[in-house]
Design a protein around this motif. Structure first.
Motif, mmCIF file in Angstrom:
data_model
loop_
_atom_site.group_PDB
_atom_site.id
_atom_site.type_symbol
_atom_site.label_atom_id
_atom_site.label_comp_id
_atom_site.label_asym_id
_atom_site.label_seq_id
_atom_site.Cartn_x
_atom_site.Cartn_y
_atom_site.Cartn_z
ATOM 1 N N ALA A 38 -11.570 45.006 59.452
ATOM 2 C CA ALA A 38 -10.580 45.895 58.581
ATOM 3 C C ALA A 38 -10.467 45.622 57.314
ATOM 4 C CB ALA A 38 -9.137 45.896 59.227
ATOM 5 N N GLY A 39 -11.151 44.309 57.001
ATOM 6 C CA GLY A 39 -11.143 43.994 55.359
ATOM 7 C C GLY A 39 -9.753 43.242 55.061
ATOM 8 N N VAL A 40 -9.375 42.453 56.148
ATOM 9 C CA VAL A 40 -8.123 41.655 55.802
ATOM 10 C C VAL A 40 -8.750 40.462 55.465
ATOM 11 C CG1 VAL A 40 -5.766 40.616 56.720
ATOM 12 C CG2 VAL A 40 -6.314 43.097 57.390
ATOM 13 N N GLU A 41 -8.326 39.678 54.326
ATOM 14 C CA GLU A 41 -8.868 38.301 54.364
ATOM 15 C C GLU A 41 -8.152 37.389 55.056
ATOM 16 O OE1 GLU A 41 -8.632 37.300 49.899
ATOM 17 O OE2 GLU A 41 -10.177 38.887 49.628
ATOM 18 N N VAL A 42 -8.447 36.424 55.709
ATOM 19 C CA VAL A 42 -7.960 35.517 56.552
ATOM 20 C C VAL A 42 -8.170 33.885 56.452
ATOM 21 C CG1 VAL A 42 -7.754 34.655 58.999
ATOM 22 C CG2 VAL A 42 -8.213 37.041 58.455
ATOM 23 N N ASP A 43 -7.146 33.168 56.311
ATOM 24 C CA ASP A 43 -7.190 31.730 56.069
ATOM 25 C C ASP A 43 -6.861 31.111 57.450
ATOM 26 O OD1 ASP A 43 -7.868 31.042 52.951
ATOM 27 O OD2 ASP A 43 -6.060 32.258 52.682
ATOM 28 N N LEU A 44 -8.002 30.451 58.258
ATOM 29 C CA LEU A 44 -7.485 30.255 59.514
ATOM 30 C C LEU A 44 -7.224 28.364 59.356
ATOM 31 C CD1 LEU A 44 -7.600 30.395 62.516
ATOM 32 C CD2 LEU A 44 -9.953 30.077 62.412
ATOM 33 N N VAL A 45 -6.119 28.145 59.628
ATOM 34 C CA VAL A 45 -5.901 26.788 59.942
ATOM 35 C C VAL A 45 -6.144 26.010 61.429
ATOM 36 C CG1 VAL A 45 -4.034 24.890 59.499
ATOM 37 C CG2 VAL A 45 -4.330 27.092 57.889
ATOM 38 N N ASP A 48 -9.138 20.607 63.645
ATOM 39 C CA ASP A 48 -10.091 19.988 62.963
ATOM 40 C C ASP A 48 -11.481 21.121 63.337
ATOM 41 O OD1 ASP A 48 -11.502 19.106 65.770
ATOM 42 O OD2 ASP A 48 -9.951 17.486 65.681
ATOM 43 N N LYS A 49 -12.498 20.662 62.663
ATOM 44 C CA LYS A 49 -13.660 21.484 62.986
ATOM 45 C C LYS A 49 -14.377 21.369 64.295
ATOM 46 C CE LYS A 49 -14.804 22.958 58.211
ATOM 47 N NZ LYS A 49 -15.854 22.729 57.266
ATOM 48 N N THR A 50 -14.068 20.350 65.091
ATOM 49 C CA THR A 50 -14.692 20.167 66.556
ATOM 50 C C THR A 50 -14.336 21.341 67.338
ATOM 51 O OG1 THR A 50 -12.981 18.786 67.485
ATOM 52 C CG2 THR A 50 -14.627 17.579 66.105
ATOM 53 N N ARG A 51 -12.987 21.791 66.899
ATOM 54 C CA ARG A 51 -12.464 23.260 67.605
ATOM 55 C C ARG A 51 -13.381 24.377 67.615
ATOM 56 N NH1 ARG A 51 -9.104 19.742 69.920
ATOM 57 N NH2 ARG A 51 -8.033 18.245 68.588
ATOM 58 N N LEU A 52 -14.425 24.131 66.810
ATOM 59 C CA LEU A 52 -15.164 25.368 66.545
ATOM 60 C C LEU A 52 -16.585 25.149 67.083
ATOM 61 C CD1 LEU A 52 -14.467 26.359 62.829
ATOM 62 C CD2 LEU A 52 -13.286 27.266 64.855
ATOM 63 N N ASP A 53 -16.835 24.083 67.913
ATOM 64 C CA ASP A 53 -18.077 23.862 68.581
ATOM 65 C C ASP A 53 -18.132 25.064 69.642
ATOM 66 O OD1 ASP A 53 -18.120 21.595 67.216
ATOM 67 O OD2 ASP A 53 -17.841 20.362 68.855
ATOM 68 N N ASP A 54 -19.417 25.658 69.485
ATOM 69 C CA ASP A 54 -19.592 26.866 70.298
ATOM 70 C C ASP A 54 -18.693 28.066 70.360
ATOM 71 O OD1 ASP A 54 -21.580 25.258 71.560
ATOM 72 O OD2 ASP A 54 -20.049 24.240 73.075
ATOM 73 N N VAL A 55 -18.305 28.002 69.027
ATOM 74 C CA VAL A 55 -17.194 29.280 68.603
ATOM 75 C C VAL A 55 -17.828 29.921 67.551
ATOM 76 C CG1 VAL A 55 -14.888 30.166 68.047
ATOM 77 C CG2 VAL A 55 -15.095 28.451 69.848
ATOM 78 N N GLU A 56 -18.112 31.119 67.657
ATOM 79 C CA GLU A 56 -18.685 32.113 66.335
ATOM 80 C C GLU A 56 -17.487 32.635 65.731
ATOM 81 O OE1 GLU A 56 -22.325 35.178 65.071
ATOM 82 O OE2 GLU A 56 -21.976 34.296 67.130
ATOM 83 N N LEU A 57 -17.094 32.338 64.451
ATOM 84 C CA LEU A 57 -16.311 33.308 63.684
ATOM 85 C C LEU A 57 -16.912 34.189 62.878
ATOM 86 C CD1 LEU A 57 -13.784 30.197 62.619
ATOM 87 C CD2 LEU A 57 -13.587 31.731 64.634
ATOM 88 N N PRO A 58 -15.912 35.296 62.494
ATOM 89 C CA PRO A 58 -16.520 36.208 61.441
ATOM 90 C C PRO A 58 -16.832 35.535 60.167
ATOM 91 C CG PRO A 58 -14.519 37.024 62.607
ATOM 92 C CD PRO A 58 -14.720 35.678 62.950
ATOM 93 N N ALA A 59 -17.995 35.958 59.546
ATOM 94 C CA ALA A 59 -18.231 35.152 58.118
ATOM 95 C C ALA A 59 -17.237 35.206 57.238
ATOM 96 C CB ALA A 59 -19.574 35.987 57.741
ATOM 97 N N GLY A 60 -16.410 36.141 57.074
ATOM 98 C CA GLY A 60 -15.384 36.080 56.132
ATOM 99 C C GLY A 60 -14.265 35.128 56.349
ATOM 100 N N VAL A 61 -14.120 34.565 57.424
ATOM 101 C CA VAL A 61 -12.717 33.796 57.939
ATOM 102 C C VAL A 61 -12.947 32.526 56.848
ATOM 103 C CG1 VAL A 61 -11.593 32.685 59.555
ATOM 104 C CG2 VAL A 61 -12.363 34.987 60.011
#
Length: 200
Positions: A38-45, A48-61
């Motif tokens: 939808a074009g909403v800018e997101v800052d995701l807190v 730690d980055k280990t939470r993103l193992d095997d997780v694909e986030l939208p490029a704009g996040v």
């Protein structure tokens, strides 16, 4: 559908999303995708980055970890030293001495049993005592640990603060108190950004 959300000032809406569970839930990931489309800018807190193992986030996040690794948090490290590594080092050092001398061999057998017993007791303490207490204290510890990270974000210019899970509520509450003009919620809600019905 980028035109589905209202942009009252020509500037894309910006949302600060706090997700401090051990890993972002499927609902959080779906919400991120909807916001990005939808074009909403997101800052995701995150913790730690280990939470993103095997997780694909939208490029704009944009991702902002609170720390390098939660296991390195002072409370976690203190428990590891006091319960696991500290006693293990003492026993290992003692056995190193007793194995060198014949007179120490009977004591070495006792130390060997002590070593096995320590492993069982340490694991039991970790599971039955430390983990339940840490789970209760964790949201507040993370809120404190997150002060340096959120200080680098322009929270005051965000359109909304969303605490996406129970672990994020204390940090969200603290930010809401500091930035009272920014709406804060626990709802994964798209409606605040929807264009009025009938608008182009």
């Amino acid at each position: 559908m980028p035109g589905r959300f209202a942009q009252t000032s020509g500037v894309p809406p910006r949302l600060l999303l706090l997700s401090l569970n051990y890993q972002p839930s499927d609902k959080v990931l779906a919400y991120l995708s909807q916001l990005d489309e939808a074009g909403v800018e997101v800052d995701l807190v995150l913790v730690d980055k280990t939470r993103l193992d095997d997780v694909e986030l939208p490029a704009g996040v944009r991702v902002h970890p609170l720390m390098v690794n939660e296991k390195r948090h002072p409370v976690r490290r203190a428990e590891h030293v006091l319960v696991f590594s500290g006693p293990r080092r003492v026993i290992t050092a003692a056995r190193r001495i007793t194995r060198r001398h014949k007179v120490g061999r009977p004591l070495d057998a006792v130390l060997r049993l002590t070593e096995r017993g320590h492993r069982r007791v340490a694991k039991g303490f970790h599971r039955r005592v430390f983990v339940p207490i840490y789970r209760q204290a964790r949201p507040w510890l993370l809120a404190r640990a997150g002060r340096a990270t959120v200080a680098t974000l322009d929270v005051g210019s965000a359109d909304r603060i969303v605490a996406a899970d129970v672990s994020a509520v204390p940090l969200g509450w603290r930010l809401a108190r500091q930035h009272q003009h920014v709406p804060a919620t626990t709802a994964l809600d798209l409606s605040p950004y929807e264009a009025p019905s009938g608008s182009a």
